[in-house]
Enzyme design. Structure first.
Site, PDB file in Angstrom:
ATOM      1  N   LYS A   1       7.037  11.324   0.124  1.00  0.00           N
ATOM      2  CA  LYS A   1       6.682  10.647   1.397  1.00  0.00           C
ATOM      3  C   LYS A   1       7.918  10.018   2.037  1.00  0.00           C
ATOM      4  O   LYS A   1       8.183  10.201   3.229  1.00  0.00           O
ATOM      5  CB  LYS A   1       5.630   9.570   1.113  1.00  0.00           C
ATOM      6  CG  LYS A   1       5.365   8.633   2.269  1.00  0.00           C
ATOM      7  CD  LYS A   1       4.865   7.258   1.835  1.00  0.00           C
ATOM      8  CE  LYS A   1       5.767   6.568   0.874  1.00  0.00           C
ATOM      9  NZ  LYS A   1       5.652   5.137   0.734  1.00  0.00           N
TER      10      LYS A   1
ATOM     11  N   LYS B   1      15.180   0.955   4.353  1.00  0.00           N
ATOM     12  CA  LYS B   1      14.554   1.418   3.107  1.00  0.00           C
ATOM     13  C   LYS B   1      14.604   2.946   2.981  1.00  0.00           C
ATOM     14  O   LYS B   1      14.894   3.477   1.905  1.00  0.00           O
ATOM     15  CB  LYS B   1      13.103   0.910   3.074  1.00  0.00           C
ATOM     16  CG  LYS B   1      12.238   1.477   1.974  1.00  0.00           C
ATOM     17  CD  LYS B   1      12.667   1.026   0.597  1.00  0.00           C
ATOM     18  CE  LYS B   1      11.838   1.733  -0.465  1.00  0.00           C
ATOM     19  NZ  LYS B   1      12.377   1.501  -1.809  1.00  0.00           N
TER      20      LYS B   1
ATOM     21  N   THR C   1       6.300   0.883   1.894  1.00  0.00           N
ATOM     22  CA  THR C   1       7.306   1.705   2.570  1.00  0.00           C
ATOM     23  C   THR C   1       6.565   2.651   3.505  1.00  0.00           C
ATOM     24  O   THR C   1       5.828   3.537   3.040  1.00  0.00           O
ATOM     25  CB  THR C   1       8.123   2.541   1.564  1.00  0.00           C
ATOM     26  OG1 THR C   1       8.723   1.654   0.622  1.00  0.00           O
ATOM     27  CG2 THR C   1       9.200   3.330   2.272  1.00  0.00           C
TER      28      THR C   1
ATOM     29  N   LEU D   1       0.836  -1.203   0.000  1.00  0.00           N
ATOM     30  CA  LEU D   1       0.000   0.000   0.000  1.00  0.00           C
ATOM     31  C   LEU D   1       0.873   1.255   0.000  1.00  0.00           C
ATOM     32  O   LEU D   1       2.064   1.185   0.277  1.00  0.00           O
ATOM     33  CB  LEU D   1      -0.917  -0.016   1.224  1.00  0.00           C
ATOM     34  CG  LEU D   1      -1.803  -1.261   1.383  1.00  0.00           C
ATOM     35  CD1 LEU D   1      -2.700  -1.126   2.599  1.00  0.00           C
ATOM     36  CD2 LEU D   1      -2.649  -1.490   0.146  1.00  0.00           C
ATOM     37  N   PRO D   2       0.264   2.425  -0.292  1.00  0.00           N
ATOM     38  CA  PRO D   2       1.099   3.636  -0.426  1.00  0.00           C
ATOM     39  C   PRO D   2       1.841   4.066   0.842  1.00  0.00           C
ATOM     40  O   PRO D   2       3.051   4.250   0.805  1.00  0.00           O
ATOM     41  CB  PRO D   2       0.085   4.709  -0.863  1.00  0.00           C
ATOM     42  CG  PRO D   2      -1.058   3.954  -1.454  1.00  0.00           C
ATOM     43  CD  PRO D   2      -1.121   2.660  -0.703  1.00  0.00           C
TER      44      PRO D   2
HETATM   45  P1  NAD Z   1       0.543   2.658  -6.197  1.00  0.00           P
HETATM   46  O1  NAD Z   1      -0.060   3.933  -5.793  1.00  0.00           O
HETATM   47  O2  NAD Z   1       0.768   2.346  -7.649  1.00  0.00           O
HETATM   48  O3  NAD Z   1      -0.277   1.412  -5.589  1.00  0.00           O
HETATM   49  C1  NAD Z   1      -0.856   1.374  -4.327  1.00  0.00           C
HETATM   50  C2  NAD Z   1      -2.184   0.681  -4.451  1.00  0.00           C
HETATM   51  O4  NAD Z   1      -2.757   0.493  -3.146  1.00  0.00           O
HETATM   52  C3  NAD Z   1      -3.221   1.493  -5.266  1.00  0.00           C
HETATM   53  O5  NAD Z   1      -3.645   0.710  -6.369  1.00  0.00           O
HETATM   54  C4  NAD Z   1      -4.340   1.753  -4.258  1.00  0.00           C
HETATM   55  O6  NAD Z   1      -5.623   1.738  -4.855  1.00  0.00           O
HETATM   56  C5  NAD Z   1      -4.152   0.608  -3.300  1.00  0.00           C
HETATM   57  N1  NAD Z   1      -4.754   0.790  -1.972  1.00  0.00           N
HETATM   58  C6  NAD Z   1      -4.629   1.826  -1.118  1.00  0.00           C
HETATM   59  N2  NAD Z   1      -5.290   1.576   0.028  1.00  0.00           N
HETATM   60  C7  NAD Z   1      -5.830   0.331  -0.114  1.00  0.00           C
HETATM   61  C8  NAD Z   1      -6.607  -0.511   0.741  1.00  0.00           C
HETATM   62  N3  NAD Z   1      -6.988  -0.123   1.963  1.00  0.00           N
HETATM   63  N4  NAD Z   1      -6.993  -1.709   0.276  1.00  0.00           N
HETATM   64  C9  NAD Z   1      -6.633  -2.123  -0.965  1.00  0.00           C
HETATM   65  N5  NAD Z   1      -5.889  -1.375  -1.813  1.00  0.00           N
HETATM   66  C10 NAD Z   1      -5.490  -0.166  -1.386  1.00  0.00           C
HETATM   67  O7  NAD Z   1       1.933   2.557  -5.399  1.00  0.00           O
HETATM   68  P2  NAD Z   1       3.182   1.624  -5.724  1.00  0.00           P
HETATM   69  O8  NAD Z   1       4.096   2.351  -6.641  1.00  0.00           O
HETATM   70  O9  NAD Z   1       2.705   0.254  -6.050  1.00  0.00           O
HETATM   71  O10 NAD Z   1       3.886   1.626  -4.278  1.00  0.00           O
HETATM   72  C11 NAD Z   1       3.410   0.853  -3.185  1.00  0.00           C
HETATM   73  C12 NAD Z   1       4.416   0.951  -2.054  1.00  0.00           C
HETATM   74  O11 NAD Z   1       5.690   0.477  -2.517  1.00  0.00           O
HETATM   75  C13 NAD Z   1       4.653   2.395  -1.564  1.00  0.00           C
HETATM   76  O12 NAD Z   1       4.823   2.374  -0.175  1.00  0.00           O
HETATM   77  C14 NAD Z   1       5.922   2.807  -2.282  1.00  0.00           C
HETATM   78  O13 NAD Z   1       6.621   3.802  -1.562  1.00  0.00           O
HETATM   79  C15 NAD Z   1       6.677   1.487  -2.322  1.00  0.00           C
HETATM   80  N6  NAD Z   1       7.643   1.341  -3.429  1.00  0.00           N
HETATM   81  C16 NAD Z   1       7.336   1.715  -4.703  1.00  0.00           C
HETATM   82  C17 NAD Z   1       8.284   1.543  -5.704  1.00  0.00           C
HETATM   83  C18 NAD Z   1       8.004   1.936  -7.142  1.00  0.00           C
HETATM   84  O14 NAD Z   1       8.946   1.959  -7.962  1.00  0.00           O
HETATM   85  N7  NAD Z   1       6.762   2.257  -7.514  1.00  0.00           N
HETATM   86  C19 NAD Z   1       9.530   0.968  -5.425  1.00  0.00           C
HETATM   87  C20 NAD Z   1       9.792   0.565  -4.123  1.00  0.00           C
HETATM   88  C21 NAD Z   1       8.845   0.753  -3.139  1.00  0.00           C
END
Ligand code: NAD
Length: 294
Positions: A245, A170, A95, A64-65
């Site tokens: 964030k 991280k 994260t 999740l975000p």
């Molecule tokens: P994203 O915004 O693409 O995906 C997050 C998903 O969570 C969304 O689809 C949203 O609808 C869903 N969501 C939120 N609350 C929810 C709930 N209660 N129930 C079900 N679904 C819910 O974000 P992302 O890029 O996939 O990143 C996710 C995490 O990974 C973050 O913490 C980010 O910092 C970390 N991260 C991202 C990357 C990257 O390259 N994108 C790399 C490493 C770490």
């Protein structure tokens, strides 16, 4: 193995698909209908609610975000921890603040549910390829239980320490990444302003002492690297607001332990200005725009 997977975004979607392709019975859920439809079309079983993914699940994975989403999902009378069967293993790969991870782990412990924090590095490319790096906080025994699942999504698994330690590792990594992306963008923009070809300059720096991950895998200049978000109008990838964030988490953490992190603070401010200019949803490498004309 029956696995519940919550959060099918840029990272969670491909991670869940790798578990599915490895033969696990994955039940996925996301609040976004579009995300659910996308992965249902790829053959993933989609549940109607987060709680509905739990049916028979031995492992729960969440992606999740931010902290508030993870706390809202797991904690409280209606939270998932109140519904997950004792003995289940929870792997949170979001994260988030180390303090939030520790809160969820402690609440899980009271209910006989093992919770580890396992944030990742490697970007969406790593999520798709199954080559992510996991930074795990929790007990050695719980990490060993999680290992067969993590191995289907990643290539490197590190034990950073107790609950919350994965998150601390991280944010140290992402603070450095945020700084490196700004520096790389600044250097490329300077070269281009002087008439250099960004492809040539990128290759020179990549093989010289300025070489870094952004130049290797994630060049911020459109057209230099076909697969990088920069060449796809900065769509997908790792959102500017997610980087903002993480840099905020690093600054909060630095304040708590009275550490000096001047470049991390500056990077947070630059990404905040970039987000305020309307670029929060673009990939974080779009910070290059701050150094370009027009
Ligand atoms: P994203 O915004 O693409 O995906 C997050 C998903 O969570 C969304 O689809 C949203 O609808 C869903 N969501 C939120 N609350 C929810 C709930 N209660 N129930 C079900 N679904 C819910 O974000 P992302 O890029 O996939 O990143 C996710 C995490 O990974 C973050 O913490 C980010 O910092 C970390 N991260 C991202 C990357 C990257 O390259 N994108 C790399 C490493 C770490």
């Amino acid at each position: 193995m029956k696995i519940a997977f919550i959060g099918l975004g840029n990272m969670g979607g491909p991670m869940a698909m790798n578990l599915h392709k490895a033969g696990h019975q994955v039940s996925g859920f996301d609040l976004s209908e579009a995300a659910c439809k996308k992965y249902a079309a790829d053959g993933l079983a989609i549940a109607a609610t987060a709680a509905a993914t739990l049916d028979g699940a031995e492992v729960v994975v969440s992606m999740l975000p931010a902290s508030q989403h993870v706390e809202a999902l797991y904690l409280g009378d209606k939270g998932l921890l109140a519904q997950i069967a004792p003995g289940t293993l929870v792997i949170d790969s979001s994260t988030i603040a180390a303090a939030s991870s520790r809160k969820v782990a402690e609440e899980g412990r009271k209910r006989g549910i093992a919770v580890i924090d396992a944030p990742v590095s490697g970007g969406t490319g790593g999520a798709i390829a199954g080559t992510l790096t996991f930074m795990v906080g929790g007990s050695t025994a719980d990490l060993e239980r999680a290992r067969p699942v993590l191995e289907k999504m990643g290539a490197n698994i590190f034990h950073a320490g107790d609950a919350g330690a994965g998150q601390t590792a991280k944010i140290c990594n992402n603070m450095l990444l945020g700084i490196l992306m700004v520096g790389t963008s600044e250097a490329l923009a300077l070269g281009v302003a002087n008439g250099l070809d960004p492809k040539v300059l990128s290759e020179i720096m990549r093989r010289s002492s300025g070489g870094n991950w952004a130049l290797e895998k994630y060049n911020p200049m459109p057209g230099v690297m076909e697969t990088a978000p920069a060449s796809k109008n900065y769509a997908g990838g790792f959102g500017t607001d997610l980087m903002l964030k993480d840099l905020g988490l690093a600054q909060e953490n630095a304040a708590a332990v009275r550490a000096s992190t001047p470049l991390g603070g500056l990077a947070r401010n630059l990404y905040a200005a970039h987000s305020l200019a309307g670029h929060g949803a673009l990939d974080f490498s779009s910070v290059l725009k701050m150094f370009q004309k027009g």
